[in-house]
Design an enzyme around this catalytic site. Structure first.
Site, PDB file in Angstrom:
ATOM      1  N   HIS A 162      39.011 -23.975 -10.917  1.00  0.00           N
ATOM      2  CA  HIS A 162      39.030 -24.585 -12.222  1.00  0.00           C
ATOM      3  C   HIS A 162      37.799 -25.504 -12.294  1.00  0.00           C
ATOM      4  CE1 HIS A 162      42.572 -22.516 -13.126  1.00  0.00           C
ATOM      5  NE2 HIS A 162      43.453 -23.251 -12.924  1.00  0.00           N
ATOM      6  N   LYS A 189      44.497 -22.167 -17.863  1.00  0.00           N
ATOM      7  CA  LYS A 189      45.165 -21.493 -18.692  1.00  0.00           C
ATOM      8  C   LYS A 189      44.353 -20.389 -19.684  1.00  0.00           C
ATOM      9  CE  LYS A 189      48.517 -22.355 -18.174  1.00  0.00           C
ATOM     10  NZ  LYS A 189      49.185 -22.022 -16.762  1.00  0.00           N
ATOM     11  N   SER A 211      48.827 -23.475 -24.424  1.00  0.00           N
ATOM     12  CA  SER A 211      49.101 -23.175 -23.196  1.00  0.00           C
ATOM     13  C   SER A 211      49.247 -24.124 -21.964  1.00  0.00           C
ATOM     14  CB  SER A 211      48.326 -22.042 -22.629  1.00  0.00           C
ATOM     15  OG  SER A 211      48.759 -21.591 -21.445  1.00  0.00           O
TER      16      SER A 211
HETATM   17  P1  A3P Z   1      50.387 -18.486 -22.294  1.00  0.00           P
HETATM   18  O1  A3P Z   1      50.784 -19.822 -21.642  1.00  0.00           O
HETATM   19  O2  A3P Z   1      49.456 -18.616 -23.689  1.00  0.00           O
HETATM   20  O3  A3P Z   1      51.348 -17.475 -22.247  1.00  0.00           O
HETATM   21  P2  A3P Z   1      46.267 -19.009 -16.232  1.00  0.00           P
HETATM   22  O4  A3P Z   1      46.579 -18.088 -15.148  1.00  0.00           O
HETATM   23  O5  A3P Z   1      44.767 -19.389 -16.248  1.00  0.00           O
HETATM   24  O6  A3P Z   1      47.068 -20.381 -15.819  1.00  0.00           O
HETATM   25  O7  A3P Z   1      46.713 -18.667 -17.578  1.00  0.00           O
HETATM   26  C1  A3P Z   1      48.143 -18.672 -17.897  1.00  0.00           C
HETATM   27  C2  A3P Z   1      47.812 -17.870 -19.148  1.00  0.00           C
HETATM   28  O8  A3P Z   1      47.620 -16.601 -19.233  1.00  0.00           O
HETATM   29  C3  A3P Z   1      49.420 -17.969 -19.891  1.00  0.00           C
HETATM   30  O9  A3P Z   1      49.210 -18.097 -21.186  1.00  0.00           O
HETATM   31  C4  A3P Z   1      49.968 -16.793 -19.320  1.00  0.00           C
HETATM   32  O10 A3P Z   1      51.167 -16.363 -20.126  1.00  0.00           O
HETATM   33  C5  A3P Z   1      48.782 -15.897 -19.346  1.00  0.00           C
HETATM   34  N1  A3P Z   1      48.924 -14.516 -18.574  1.00  0.00           N
HETATM   35  C6  A3P Z   1      48.903 -14.310 -17.456  1.00  0.00           C
HETATM   36  N2  A3P Z   1      49.019 -13.177 -17.177  1.00  0.00           N
HETATM   37  C7  A3P Z   1      48.814 -12.273 -18.134  1.00  0.00           C
HETATM   38  C8  A3P Z   1      48.451 -11.072 -18.481  1.00  0.00           C
HETATM   39  N3  A3P Z   1      48.927 -10.152 -17.816  1.00  0.00           N
HETATM   40  N4  A3P Z   1      48.253 -10.812 -19.740  1.00  0.00           N
HETATM   41  C9  A3P Z   1      48.241 -11.497 -20.789  1.00  0.00           C
HETATM   42  N5  A3P Z   1      48.260 -12.919 -20.691  1.00  0.00           N
HETATM   43  C10 A3P Z   1      48.659 -13.473 -19.478  1.00  0.00           C
END
Ligand code: A3P
Length: 295
Positions: free
Chosen positions: A108, A48, A138
């Site tokens: 991860h 996340k 998140s």
């Molecule tokens: P939130 O749940 O706070 O919205 P991962 O890809 O490591 O699983 O992380 C997911 C998190 O990154 C989520 O956060 C998601 O919304 C956010 N995320 C994914 N793409 C993004 C982007 N282009 N810009 C900003 N945040 C992004």
């Protein structure tokens, strides 16, 4: 349907002291034979923290900034997830067999579980770290929608488990610090989610330089535009909507949820925040990592 019920919410399994999603834990022993290639690039994060975002950026860079090429498959196919394994779905290692070099890989894993070959081959790593409070919120929402995780229970109990490192992939505090330490001796570009939010083009330029690519400024604009939260949220090949709802239920919480820095303020109570800050100061004592709780 029976298969799905079996998959749903198994308890975590400990590997070398690290709690993991049961199916991922089962992948760890065979993964130790994984042979990295010197031109692989590994995207490493605690869950996340912006994995999908940086994956989309790198896939675009690796495919000549050609949007059509980035439409060839969902992000979890374009950037195989090393330790991924789940009944009824192709594993990360299986997907890698069909991935032409130069490859982008995602993990991860904390260092205790990382396949040695990645270190021996001096594989370049793009690490993204995000502030612990936003990660916790998140991750809690992600647990609710992604059913390979145990049931997260209440927000308060999840927060306690997170602080104790009793969630999948273990301690956030250890993860961000040990990869930071490693960045002093291994080729790692250590990025922060908050910096990416603040100035995506600046961070994209850092990534380009790290992987040895040079592109005109209008291409940087194009990459930033295509990988903005707004674009990725509506892109089915980036937003995980292609995953069966039995695995990820976007009606509970979308994968592309809010995509901001500082969202923790809408979830943490004042008391939870105070308790977290005290615990955080203890866990991060002596660490010079410059995290920001908001931008
Ligand atoms: P939130 O749940 O706070 O919205 P991962 O890809 O490591 O699983 O992380 C997911 C998190 O990154 C989520 O956060 C998601 O919304 C956010 N995320 C994914 N793409 C993004 C982007 N282009 N810009 C900003 N945040 C992004």
């Amino acid at each position: 349907m029976e298969l799905i019920q079996e998959i749903s919410r198994p308890p975590l399994v400990y590997m070398n002291g690290v709690p993991l999603i049961k199916y991922f834990a089962e992948a760890i022993a065979p993964l130790q034979n994984f042979q990295a290639l010197p031109d692989d690039v590994l995207i490493s994060t605690y869950p996340k923290s912006g994995t999908t975002w940086v994956s989309e950026i790198l896939d675009m860079i690796y495919h000549d900034d050609d949007l059509e090429k980035c439409q060839r498959a969902p992000i979890y196919v374009r950037v195989p997830f090393l330790e991924f394994q789940c009944p009824g779905l192709p594993s990360g290692v299986l997907r890698l067999k069909d991935t032409p070099a130069p490859r982008l890989l995602k993990t991860h894993l904390p260092l205790a579980l990382l396949p040695q070959s990645l270190l021996d081959q001096k594989v370049k790593v793009v690490y993204v770290a995000r502030n612990a409070k936003d990660v916790t919120v998140s991750y809690y929402n992600f647990h609710q929608m992604a059913k390979v995780h145990p049931d997260p229970g209440t927000w308060n109990s999840f927060l306690e488990e997170f602080m104790d490192g009793k969630v999948s992939y273990g301690s956030w505090y250890q993860h961000v610090q040990e990869w930071w330490e490693l960045s002093h001796t291994h080729p790692i570009l250590y990025l922060f989610y908050e910096d990416m939010k603040e100035n995506p083009k600046r961070e994209i330029r850092k990534i380009l330089q790290f992987v040895g690519r040079s592109v005109p400024e209008e291409t940087v604009d194009l990459i930033a535009q295509h990988t903005s939260f707004k674009e990725m949220k509506k892109n089915p090949l980036a937003n995980y909507s292609t995953v069966l709802s039995d695995f990820m239920d976007h009606t509970i919480s979308p994968f592309m949820r809010k995509g901001i820095a500082g969202d923790w303020k809408s979830t943490f109570t004042v008391a939870q925040n105070e308790r977290f800050d005290t615990h955080y100061a203890d866990k991060m004592a002596g660490c010079d990592l410059p995290f920001r709780w908001q931008i």
